[in-house]
Write a protein that holds these residues in place. Structure first.
Motif, short mmCIF file in Angstrom:
data_model
loop_
_atom_site.label_atom_id
_atom_site.label_comp_id
_atom_site.label_asym_id
_atom_site.label_seq_id
_atom_site.Cartn_x
_atom_site.Cartn_y
_atom_site.Cartn_z
N GLN A 88 0.82 -1.20 0.00
CA GLN A 88 0.00 0.00 0.00
C GLN A 88 0.86 1.26 0.00
OE1 GLN A 88 -2.22 1.01 3.57
NE2 GLN A 88 -4.01 1.57 2.39
N ALA A 89 2.10 1.15 0.44
CA ALA A 89 3.00 2.31 0.48
C ALA A 89 3.14 2.96 -0.88
CB ALA A 89 4.37 1.89 1.01
N PHE A 90 3.07 2.15 -1.95
CA PHE A 90 3.28 2.69 -3.29
C PHE A 90 2.02 3.33 -3.86
CE2 PHE A 90 6.37 -0.70 -2.63
CZ PHE A 90 7.53 0.04 -2.77
N ILE A 91 0.89 3.03 -3.26
CA ILE A 91 -0.35 3.73 -3.61
C ILE A 91 -0.41 5.06 -2.86
CG2 ILE A 91 -2.87 3.62 -3.53
CD1 ILE A 91 -2.63 0.57 -3.80
N LEU A 92 -0.09 5.00 -1.56
CA LEU A 92 -0.05 6.22 -0.77
C LEU A 92 1.03 7.18 -1.27
CD1 LEU A 92 -0.38 4.65 2.80
CD2 LEU A 92 -2.16 5.85 1.54
N GLY A 93 2.13 6.63 -1.76
CA GLY A 93 3.26 7.45 -2.17
C GLY A 93 3.33 7.74 -3.65
N GLU A 94 2.26 7.46 -4.40
CA GLU A 94 2.30 7.62 -5.86
C GLU A 94 2.65 9.06 -6.27
OE1 GLU A 94 -0.33 6.57 -9.85
OE2 GLU A 94 -1.33 6.66 -7.90
N GLU A 95 2.01 10.03 -5.66
CA GLU A 95 2.28 11.43 -6.01
C GLU A 95 3.73 11.80 -5.67
OE1 GLU A 95 0.60 15.95 -5.02
OE2 GLU A 95 -0.46 14.17 -4.28
N CYS A 181 4.08 1.71 -8.88
CA CYS A 181 2.77 2.25 -8.47
C CYS A 181 1.65 1.63 -9.29
CB CYS A 181 2.76 3.76 -8.61
SG CYS A 181 3.96 4.61 -7.56
N GLU A 182 1.91 1.47 -10.58
CA GLU A 182 0.93 0.84 -11.47
C GLU A 182 0.67 -0.60 -11.03
OE1 GLU A 182 1.07 -0.94 -16.01
OE2 GLU A 182 2.25 0.84 -15.52
N TYR A 183 1.73 -1.33 -10.72
CA TYR A 183 1.58 -2.72 -10.29
C TYR A 183 0.85 -2.81 -8.96
CZ TYR A 183 5.05 -3.89 -13.89
OH TYR A 183 5.74 -4.05 -15.07
N ALA A 184 1.17 -1.90 -8.03
CA ALA A 184 0.55 -1.94 -6.70
C ALA A 184 -0.97 -1.78 -6.80
CB ALA A 184 1.14 -0.86 -5.81
N LYS A 185 -1.41 -0.97 -7.74
CA LYS A 185 -2.85 -0.74 -7.90
C LYS A 185 -3.57 -1.92 -8.52
CE LYS A 185 -2.23 3.33 -9.86
NZ LYS A 185 -2.52 4.66 -10.47
N ASN A 201 6.03 -8.31 -5.69
CA ASN A 201 7.30 -8.82 -6.20
C ASN A 201 7.10 -9.90 -7.26
OD1 ASN A 201 8.88 -7.12 -4.63
ND2 ASN A 201 8.99 -8.56 -2.93
N ARG A 202 6.03 -10.68 -7.12
CA ARG A 202 5.75 -11.69 -8.14
C ARG A 202 5.44 -11.05 -9.49
NH1 ARG A 202 2.41 -14.57 -4.16
NH2 ARG A 202 3.64 -16.26 -3.26
N ILE A 203 4.73 -9.93 -9.47
CA ILE A 203 4.44 -9.22 -10.73
C ILE A 203 5.75 -8.80 -11.38
CG2 ILE A 203 3.42 -7.16 -11.76
CD1 ILE A 203 1.23 -7.28 -9.65
N ASN A 204 6.66 -8.26 -10.59
CA ASN A 204 7.96 -7.86 -11.12
C ASN A 204 8.75 -9.06 -11.62
OD1 ASN A 204 8.70 -4.81 -10.70
ND2 ASN A 204 7.46 -5.40 -8.92
N LEU A 205 8.60 -10.19 -10.93
CA LEU A 205 9.28 -11.40 -11.35
C LEU A 205 8.82 -11.82 -12.74
CD1 LEU A 205 11.17 -13.76 -10.56
CD2 LEU A 205 9.19 -14.89 -9.56
N GLU A 206 7.53 -11.74 -12.96
CA GLU A 206 6.97 -12.10 -14.26
C GLU A 206 7.41 -11.14 -15.37
OE1 GLU A 206 2.85 -11.98 -13.40
OE2 GLU A 206 2.88 -13.81 -12.18
N GLN A 207 7.71 -9.89 -14.98
CA GLN A 207 8.09 -8.88 -15.96
C GLN A 207 9.60 -8.83 -16.20
OE1 GLN A 207 5.83 -7.14 -17.68
NE2 GLN A 207 4.23 -8.23 -16.58
N GLY A 208 10.36 -9.62 -15.49
CA GLY A 208 11.81 -9.61 -15.63
C GLY A 208 12.46 -9.05 -14.38
#
Length: 228
Positions: A88-95, A181-185, A201-208
């Motif tokens: 959630q930190a990356f949603i709160l910190g998006e701006e 931020c995009e992935y966190a949402k 982290n799994r999303i990032n794993l799938e993306q490289g």
């Protein structure tokens, strides 16, 4: 690169000390605990940092640290209204993150040892993907676990597995490119109602996924806890 220190939580495992103050404000040797994760981000070359904490504790961090200018950094603050997960930190910190890449460290994690700055600067220099730090433990079933291929690339991530595929625990230090931020949402709450960092982290794993394994010393001051 921007930096985030996530210093929330109620610190129940440290009661009664944390009934009146944040865990991350307790003294470790001669300074408040939060100084250590801040210094880790500074070693990575990060000077623009967002500190996220609970509504009741955030004013105390602001009184202690101010705008960060006396430490040579710029500090911003954000409330996490409820403990809805590390991601959630990356949603709160998006701006705050804007168009930059971002590193996040948990406020109760301490890293030290030979070569630390080199590992941090390498992770901060990665332009795409994500970097996590793995630490060898004897009881990986207590943690989020990362499995590495022979070439050192991360190939799997599991949260508190019954049969761990490696002995490398995922520590509370993460580096991401601007897509974080995009992935966190995209995340959905887990069975315990939180946006899990392991799922992010799994999303990032799938993306490289870009990995970094630091074999120095890692302390989690809350005692054993999951990395998600």
């Amino acid at each position: 690169m921007k930096g985030i220190v996530l210093a929330g939580g109620s610190g129940t495992r440290l009661y009664p000390l944390t009934m009146v103050t944040s865990k991350q404000l307790l003294p470790i040797y001669d300074k408040p605990m939060v100084y250590y994760p801040l210094s880790t981000l500074m070693l990575a070359g990060i000077r623009d940092i967002l500190l996220i904490s609970t509504p009741q504790d955030l004013p105390n961090f602001e009184r202690l640290l101010g705008d960060g200018s006396c430490y040579g950094i710029h500090l911003s603050y954000k409330v996490q209204p409820s403990p809805d997960g590390l991601a959630q930190a990356f949603i709160l910190g998006e701006e705050f993150i804007g168009k930059d890449s971002c590193a996040m460290i948990l406020g109760d994690n301490i890293f030290y040892g030979a070569g630390l700055t080199k590992h941090l600067r390498k992770a901060a220099g990665n332009k795409t993907g994500a970097t996590i730090f793995g630490y060898y433990v004897d009881d990986p079933e207590r943690f989020g676990v990362v499995e590495f291929a022979e070439n050192g690339k991360a190939v799997s991530l599991e949260e508190k597995p019954d049969k761990p595929k490696s002995n490398y625990a995922v520590t509370g230090l993460y580096f991401y490119d601007n897509k974080v931020c995009e992935y966190a949402k995209l995340l959905k709450p887990s069975g315990r109602g939180e946006l899990e960092i392991t799922d992010l982290n799994r999303i990032n794993l799938e993306q490289g996924f870009a990995k970094s394994s630091y074999l120095g010393t890692w302390l989690c001051l809350a005692g054993y806890r999951h990395s998600g």
